[in-house]
Design a protein around this motif. Structure first.
Motif, PDB file in Angstrom:
ATOM      1  N   PHE A 174       1.747 -24.196  20.986  1.00  0.00           N
ATOM      2  CA  PHE A 174       2.664 -23.109  21.162  1.00  0.00           C
ATOM      3  C   PHE A 174       2.731 -22.304  20.627  1.00  0.00           C
ATOM      4  CE2 PHE A 174       4.110 -26.520  18.504  1.00  0.00           C
ATOM      5  CZ  PHE A 174       4.885 -25.425  17.386  1.00  0.00           C
ATOM      6  N   TYR A 175       3.634 -20.909  20.736  1.00  0.00           N
ATOM      7  CA  TYR A 175       4.068 -20.573  19.953  1.00  0.00           C
ATOM      8  C   TYR A 175       4.857 -19.889  19.973  1.00  0.00           C
ATOM      9  CZ  TYR A 175       3.535 -17.173  23.363  1.00  0.00           C
ATOM     10  OH  TYR A 175       4.395 -16.329  24.917  1.00  0.00           O
ATOM     11  N   THR A 176       5.937 -19.403  18.420  1.00  0.00           N
ATOM     12  CA  THR A 176       6.842 -18.796  19.020  1.00  0.00           C
ATOM     13  C   THR A 176       7.357 -17.888  18.039  1.00  0.00           C
ATOM     14  OG1 THR A 176       9.776 -20.161  18.612  1.00  0.00           O
ATOM     15  CG2 THR A 176       7.963 -20.649  17.180  1.00  0.00           C
ATOM     16  N   GLY A 177       8.523 -16.970  18.341  1.00  0.00           N
ATOM     17  CA  GLY A 177       8.735 -16.159  16.981  1.00  0.00           C
ATOM     18  C   GLY A 177       8.924 -16.580  15.090  1.00  0.00           C
ATOM     19  N   CYS A 178       8.951 -15.839  14.688  1.00  0.00           N
ATOM     20  CA  CYS A 178       8.903 -15.937  13.160  1.00  0.00           C
ATOM     21  C   CYS A 178      10.540 -15.397  12.770  1.00  0.00           C
ATOM     22  CB  CYS A 178       7.343 -15.536  12.398  1.00  0.00           C
ATOM     23  SG  CYS A 178       7.601 -15.310  10.892  1.00  0.00           S
ATOM     24  N   PRO A 179      11.075 -15.812  12.381  1.00  0.00           N
ATOM     25  CA  PRO A 179      12.511 -15.016  11.809  1.00  0.00           C
ATOM     26  C   PRO A 179      12.210 -14.983  10.341  1.00  0.00           C
ATOM     27  CG  PRO A 179      12.240 -17.361  11.118  1.00  0.00           C
ATOM     28  CD  PRO A 179      10.881 -17.445  11.476  1.00  0.00           C
ATOM     29  N   VAL A 180      10.899 -14.240   9.737  1.00  0.00           N
ATOM     30  CA  VAL A 180      11.247 -12.926   8.642  1.00  0.00           C
ATOM     31  C   VAL A 180      10.596 -11.995   9.197  1.00  0.00           C
ATOM     32  CG1 VAL A 180      11.415 -15.124   7.102  1.00  0.00           C
ATOM     33  CG2 VAL A 180       9.499 -14.506   7.619  1.00  0.00           C
ATOM     34  N   VAL A 181      10.515 -10.780   8.390  1.00  0.00           N
ATOM     35  CA  VAL A 181       9.412 -10.042   7.988  1.00  0.00           C
ATOM     36  C   VAL A 181       8.980  -9.989   7.448  1.00  0.00           C
ATOM     37  CG1 VAL A 181      10.101  -7.163   8.189  1.00  0.00           C
ATOM     38  CG2 VAL A 181      11.278  -8.746   9.780  1.00  0.00           C
ATOM     39  N   PHE A 182       7.490  -9.087   7.413  1.00  0.00           N
ATOM     40  CA  PHE A 182       6.767  -8.830   5.731  1.00  0.00           C
ATOM     41  C   PHE A 182       6.257  -7.597   5.771  1.00  0.00           C
ATOM     42  CE2 PHE A 182       5.890 -13.374   7.934  1.00  0.00           C
ATOM     43  CZ  PHE A 182       5.866 -13.845   6.694  1.00  0.00           C
ATOM     44  N   TYR A 183       6.302  -7.332   4.270  1.00  0.00           N
ATOM     45  CA  TYR A 183       5.866  -6.651   4.202  1.00  0.00           C
ATOM     46  C   TYR A 183       4.829  -6.231   2.770  1.00  0.00           C
ATOM     47  CZ  TYR A 183      10.618  -5.163   5.791  1.00  0.00           C
ATOM     48  OH  TYR A 183      11.505  -5.158   5.930  1.00  0.00           O
ATOM     49  N   PHE A 184       3.376  -5.374   2.812  1.00  0.00           N
ATOM     50  CA  PHE A 184       2.490  -5.773   2.052  1.00  0.00           C
ATOM     51  C   PHE A 184       2.655  -4.561   1.483  1.00  0.00           C
ATOM     52  CE2 PHE A 184       1.646  -8.775   5.647  1.00  0.00           C
ATOM     53  CZ  PHE A 184       0.887  -9.532   5.898  1.00  0.00           C
ATOM     54  N   VAL A 185       2.643  -4.818  -0.139  1.00  0.00           N
ATOM     55  CA  VAL A 185       2.548  -3.408  -0.988  1.00  0.00           C
ATOM     56  C   VAL A 185       1.991  -4.335  -1.998  1.00  0.00           C
ATOM     57  CG1 VAL A 185       4.878  -2.934  -0.057  1.00  0.00           C
ATOM     58  CG2 VAL A 185       4.741  -4.456  -2.305  1.00  0.00           C
ATOM     59  N   ASN A 186       1.603  -3.066  -3.134  1.00  0.00           N
ATOM     60  CA  ASN A 186       0.264  -2.851  -4.416  1.00  0.00           C
ATOM     61  C   ASN A 186       1.689  -3.273  -5.252  1.00  0.00           C
ATOM     62  OD1 ASN A 186       1.729  -0.569  -4.500  1.00  0.00           O
ATOM     63  ND2 ASN A 186      -0.178   0.602  -4.445  1.00  0.00           N
ATOM     64  N   GLU A 187       1.340  -2.975  -6.273  1.00  0.00           N
ATOM     65  CA  GLU A 187       1.757  -3.633  -8.301  1.00  0.00           C
ATOM     66  C   GLU A 187       2.743  -2.067  -7.802  1.00  0.00           C
ATOM     67  OE1 GLU A 187      -2.313  -2.290  -9.109  1.00  0.00           O
ATOM     68  OE2 GLU A 187      -1.225  -3.129  -7.442  1.00  0.00           O
ATOM     69  N   ASP A 188       2.645  -1.055  -7.013  1.00  0.00           N
ATOM     70  CA  ASP A 188       3.594  -0.460  -7.435  1.00  0.00           C
ATOM     71  C   ASP A 188       4.211   0.151  -6.834  1.00  0.00           C
ATOM     72  OD1 ASP A 188       2.347   0.727  -9.792  1.00  0.00           O
ATOM     73  OD2 ASP A 188       1.007   2.001  -9.063  1.00  0.00           O
ATOM     74  N   GLY A 189       4.680  -1.132  -5.315  1.00  0.00           N
ATOM     75  CA  GLY A 189       5.160  -0.895  -4.149  1.00  0.00           C
ATOM     76  C   GLY A 189       4.730  -0.729  -2.588  1.00  0.00           C
ATOM     77  N   GLU A 190       3.898   0.427  -3.033  1.00  0.00           N
ATOM     78  CA  GLU A 190       3.527   0.952  -2.259  1.00  0.00           C
ATOM     79  C   GLU A 190       2.739   0.631  -0.514  1.00  0.00           C
ATOM     80  OE1 GLU A 190       0.734   3.186  -4.606  1.00  0.00           O
ATOM     81  OE2 GLU A 190       2.411   4.397  -5.191  1.00  0.00           O
TER      82      GLU A 190
END
Length: 205
Positions: free
Chosen positions: A39-55
């Protein structure tokens, strides 16, 4: 955070994105969870992929930078195929970039001013634990998402009306809990140019 949000978070948007059917809509005998159903279901968190400078590490113009999530480990060809077909859907003046057979999507988060990432989560009944694989860019080693589920039926939740569902109880990204006590629902995956990936929950601070 309300754990039952998993059944509704972003599904109003995603209903227009994917034709895949979630197995909890299949009728079952009351009080029974079927055996061996993926089965699949929704994910209740959002992800952000950044470098060490937050970019941002994700560039909308470069699909090779798109994160891709798989139920099982994926080779280079699978990763490449996942990023080849991208559908752009506009909702409430926001462009969503949907790919990997509709299971992954990106958009520009106006609050964070960063590229946000969402994915479905997978499991197999009646296991309460599942591990899925996150590839941050093509040819990169996989990160992991470890999920704990609780199954529910109409006997416990009348809203299910003879079907079954799951609640997400825990999500660990590379062994770091990112769901419990995460009031913002945001997770920052920090990948420096050198060194190990780190996970920050709630904010980059």
């Amino acid at each position: 955070m309300n754990k039952t949000v998993v059944r509704t978070l972003l599904f109003l948007i995603l209903a227009a994105f994917s034709t895949a059917a979630c197995n909890w809509f299949d009728p079952i005998e009351d009080g029974k969870i079927p055996q061996g159903v993926i089965f699949y279901t929704g994910c209740p968190v959002v992800f952000y992929f950044v470098n060490e400078d937050g970019e941002d590490l994700v560039n909308i113009e470069r699909p090779a930078t798109y994160p891709a999530v798989f139920r099982v480990p994926a080779g280079e060809d699978d990763q490449d195929r996942a990023r080849q077909t991208i559908q752009t859907i506009r909702r409430s003046q926001v462009d969503y970039y949907v790919y990997n057979e509709g299971s992954n999507w990106l958009w520009k988060d106006s609050d964070e001013q960063r590229i946000a990432f969402q994915t479905y989560l997978w499991g197999k009944t009646v296991n309460t634990d599942a591990k899925i694989y996150v590839y941050g860019s093509q040819n990169a080693a996989a990160d992991s998402l470890q999920i704990k589920y609780k199954y529910t039926t109409a006997a416990e939740n009348p809203d299910l009306e003879g079907t079954w569902g799951v609640d997400v109880l825990s999500i660990k990204y590379n062994e770091v809990e990112v769901f419990e006590n995460n009031e913002t629902g945001k997770v920052f995956i920090v990948k420096p140019s050198q060194g190990e990936t780190s996970v920050k929950v709630g904010s980059l601070d």
